[in-house]
Design a protein around this motif. Sequence first.
Motif, PDB file in Angstrom:
ATOM      1  N   LEU A   1      13.503  -9.472 -19.307  1.00 31.55           N
ATOM      2  CA  LEU A   1      14.539  -9.502 -20.391  1.00 31.55           C
ATOM      3  C   LEU A   1      13.636 -10.318 -21.612  1.00 31.55           C
ATOM      4  O   LEU A   1      14.515 -11.332 -21.325  1.00 31.55           O
ATOM      5  N   ASN A   2      14.025 -10.510 -22.713  1.00 34.33           N
ATOM      6  CA  ASN A   2      14.281 -10.358 -24.218  1.00 34.33           C
ATOM      7  C   ASN A   2      15.187 -10.770 -24.312  1.00 34.33           C
ATOM      8  O   ASN A   2      15.436  -9.836 -25.470  1.00 34.33           O
ATOM      9  N   LYS A   3      16.446 -11.965 -24.292  1.00 35.60           N
ATOM     10  CA  LYS A   3      17.663 -11.988 -24.911  1.00 35.60           C
ATOM     11  C   LYS A   3      17.540 -11.625 -26.214  1.00 35.60           C
ATOM     12  O   LYS A   3      18.894 -11.543 -27.113  1.00 35.60           O
ATOM     13  N   LYS A   4      16.350 -11.990 -27.394  1.00 30.82           N
ATOM     14  CA  LYS A   4      16.509 -11.772 -28.507  1.00 30.82           C
ATOM     15  C   LYS A   4      16.803 -10.216 -28.804  1.00 30.82           C
ATOM     16  O   LYS A   4      17.178  -9.971 -30.131  1.00 30.82           O
ATOM     17  N   THR A   5      15.452 -10.012 -28.936  1.00 33.07           N
ATOM     18  CA  THR A   5      15.361  -8.573 -29.141  1.00 33.07           C
ATOM     19  C   THR A   5      16.115  -7.185 -27.911  1.00 33.07           C
ATOM     20  O   THR A   5      15.922  -6.632 -28.505  1.00 33.07           O
ATOM     21  N   MET A   6      16.293  -8.117 -27.500  1.00 31.09           N
ATOM     22  CA  MET A   6      17.240  -7.131 -26.200  1.00 31.09           C
ATOM     23  C   MET A   6      16.174  -6.143 -25.729  1.00 31.09           C
ATOM     24  O   MET A   6      16.815  -4.856 -25.421  1.00 31.09           O
ATOM     25  N   GLN A   7      15.427  -6.270 -25.099  1.00 30.91           N
ATOM     26  CA  GLN A   7      13.909  -5.393 -24.921  1.00 30.91           C
ATOM     27  C   GLN A   7      13.484  -5.677 -23.596  1.00 30.91           C
ATOM     28  O   GLN A   7      12.881  -7.421 -24.093  1.00 30.91           O
ATOM     29  N   MET A   8      13.270  -5.002 -22.697  1.00 33.02           N
ATOM     30  CA  MET A   8      12.672  -5.565 -21.407  1.00 33.02           C
ATOM     31  C   MET A   8      11.658  -5.280 -20.995  1.00 33.02           C
ATOM     32  O   MET A   8      11.367  -3.490 -21.725  1.00 33.02           O
ATOM     33  N   GLU A   9      10.818  -5.683 -21.166  1.00 37.42           N
ATOM     34  CA  GLU A   9       9.254  -5.132 -20.252  1.00 37.42           C
ATOM     35  C   GLU A   9       9.170  -5.032 -18.880  1.00 37.42           C
ATOM     36  O   GLU A   9       9.696  -6.049 -17.977  1.00 37.42           O
ATOM     37  N   LEU A  10       7.936  -4.341 -19.080  1.00 35.65           N
ATOM     38  CA  LEU A  10       7.875  -3.822 -17.059  1.00 35.65           C
ATOM     39  C   LEU A  10       6.743  -4.292 -16.530  1.00 35.65           C
ATOM     40  O   LEU A  10       5.487  -3.502 -17.208  1.00 35.65           O
ATOM     41  N   HIS A  11       6.762  -4.745 -15.787  1.00 33.89           N
ATOM     42  CA  HIS A  11       5.319  -5.835 -14.903  1.00 33.89           C
ATOM     43  C   HIS A  11       5.190  -4.658 -14.227  1.00 33.89           C
ATOM     44  O   HIS A  11       6.225  -4.977 -12.696  1.00 33.89           O
ATOM     45  N   SER A  12       3.953  -4.370 -13.404  1.00 28.53           N
ATOM     46  CA  SER A  12       3.483  -4.306 -12.331  1.00 28.53           C
ATOM     47  C   SER A  12       3.732  -5.597 -11.553  1.00 28.53           C
ATOM     48  O   SER A  12       3.658  -6.385 -11.489  1.00 28.53           O
ATOM     49  N   ALA A  13       4.237  -5.721  -9.950  1.00 28.55           N
ATOM     50  CA  ALA A  13       4.297  -6.486  -9.232  1.00 28.55           C
ATOM     51  C   ALA A  13       3.460  -6.343  -7.678  1.00 28.55           C
ATOM     52  O   ALA A  13       3.512  -5.563  -7.482  1.00 28.55           O
ATOM     53  N   GLN A  14       3.580  -7.837  -7.551  1.00 29.86           N
ATOM     54  CA  GLN A  14       2.634  -7.371  -5.528  1.00 29.86           C
ATOM     55  C   GLN A  14       3.359  -8.312  -5.042  1.00 29.86           C
ATOM     56  O   GLN A  14       4.162  -9.388  -5.755  1.00 29.86           O
TER      57      GLN A  14
ATOM     58  N   SER B   1       1.372  -1.066   0.555  1.00 19.70           N
ATOM     59  CA  SER B   1      -0.065  -0.335  -0.307  1.00 19.70           C
ATOM     60  C   SER B   1       0.771   1.351  -0.076  1.00 19.70           C
ATOM     61  O   SER B   1      -0.114   2.223  -0.348  1.00 19.70           O
ATOM     62  N   LEU B   2       2.474   1.332   0.303  1.00 17.58           N
ATOM     63  CA  LEU B   2       2.883   2.138   0.079  1.00 17.58           C
ATOM     64  C   LEU B   2       3.501   2.725  -1.611  1.00 17.58           C
ATOM     65  O   LEU B   2       4.127   3.472  -1.597  1.00 17.58           O
ATOM     66  N   CYS B   3       4.030   1.392  -1.899  1.00 20.88           N
ATOM     67  CA  CYS B   3       4.853   1.182  -2.943  1.00 20.88           C
ATOM     68  C   CYS B   3       4.546   0.985  -4.023  1.00 20.88           C
ATOM     69  O   CYS B   3       3.655  -0.128  -3.843  1.00 20.88           O
ATOM     70  N   ASN B   4       4.579   1.026  -5.237  1.00 19.84           N
ATOM     71  CA  ASN B   4       4.521   0.814  -6.482  1.00 19.84           C
ATOM     72  C   ASN B   4       5.868  -0.352  -6.748  1.00 19.84           C
ATOM     73  O   ASN B   4       7.441   0.017  -6.629  1.00 19.84           O
ATOM     74  N   TYR B   5       5.938  -1.358  -7.178  1.00 20.73           N
ATOM     75  CA  TYR B   5       6.745  -2.419  -7.411  1.00 20.73           C
ATOM     76  C   TYR B   5       6.920  -3.007  -9.104  1.00 20.73           C
ATOM     77  O   TYR B   5       5.413  -3.275  -8.736  1.00 20.73           O
ATOM     78  N   TYR B   6       7.903  -3.086  -9.490  1.00 20.25           N
ATOM     79  CA  TYR B   6       7.646  -3.243 -10.799  1.00 20.25           C
ATOM     80  C   TYR B   6       9.184  -4.201 -11.468  1.00 20.25           C
ATOM     81  O   TYR B   6      10.075  -4.355 -10.183  1.00 20.25           O
TER      82      TYR B   6
END
Length: 413
Positions: free
Chosen positions: A88-101, A79-84
């Motif tokens: 990392l996709n090693k082929k495209t070298m792109q990192m996707e951010l997802h919200s976490a709990q 309730s105090l912070c948002n976690y993400y």
Amino acid sequence: MAASCSVVCCREERDSDKAVIFRFSNGSVQNAEKLNFTMYRSADEVNPRKKNRRILVAESERLSYVGQNFGTDALKCNSLCNYYVGVLNKKTMQMELHSAQLFNIKPVIPGEATVMANDDATQTFREKVDSLIEAFGTNKQKKALNSRRLNKVHSDMLHHAVEKAANTVIDEKGLDALQQEVADTQAGLALHLPPSNTDADKPENVYPLDKLLSPVEFKALEEASSKMAALTAEELQTMRESGGLLCVVRHLENLPSDDEAREKMVCCAFYLSMLLKLSRQKHINRNFGVEEGCPRVVQNKIFRTFTVETYNDGRVRNMVSVSMRVKLAAYCMVLLLHMGDMTVDLTLLHQDMAFSEARIIEVAKSMGLTLAKPPRGKNVAAVVYDEHKQASLILPLVKYEPFMERRKRKRMN
């Protein structure tokens, strides 16, 4: 040179795309692949407070672990912070951010966790402190705890005994009768006095006899009282020796010679005997006075005037309360005044009613009677009743001041 990567934000994230981070409260897991994870969500998707509730369950061969994001076991950091979490996709070298709990999962032992939770929920702050004193308190604290618990047990026993006694009294007398007694006691003796005329010019008119017995009731008593008029001196002596009504016997021994006055005296004596017998009883049945031949109209008058109706076990019962006994004493006193030339023997009356003499004197004072002792004489009757307390109705009526007890002051040295 390290390869570079770019960060990509998800446009629209569903519940299945959200990441879950959990930790074990009792240590770490050596082989996480052998755990089966299940996520449960609230079925109420309308309520904004409940639709985001989640329960994470991890099952192994030996134990099950459970964590939730609501309630007392939930982590406050959600309730105090948002976690993400970045993936990392090693082929495209792109990192996707997802919200976490974050979840804190605990081992659940069947049959113990629920009991502990219920115990903690039902225990008060005082009970929890007492448990700590039992486990870690000093000897002085433990003695104080035992003393307080013993006092509580004694208090509960006393409360239970008082409640049981009160319920017994209510069952025996009835709630209406108890309320009537309280009301009568608070109102005083004035409500129980017979109808009076304080402005009367003659003593016999202060408490009129026709207000106690109407001409119709006198007429009904003639047949019933004829048996009393026919009693012989030996029968009256037997009544006196067997503990009969002394007030009635005394007047039957001295009946006037005039027929009209004699008939009036006998009717009053019969009615007086009914009132005295009523004062000695507590619960009255509907057959009261039938054996003596009491007329129905007089019987109904007695029930209506001197008894209180109570309800017990679904039945209506007539009861003579303490206040009604005071009323009976006042009415008997008026009858005796008219039968004895405005003089009544208080000692005989309190013996016949099984009433205390002090209470009878209090009733006589409330009626304004003059208290006196009979003069000494050579007559045998005067000698027998010499020590009896008597009261006379003399105009004007006496007004007695209420007795106020004064406490002695302690002298200061």
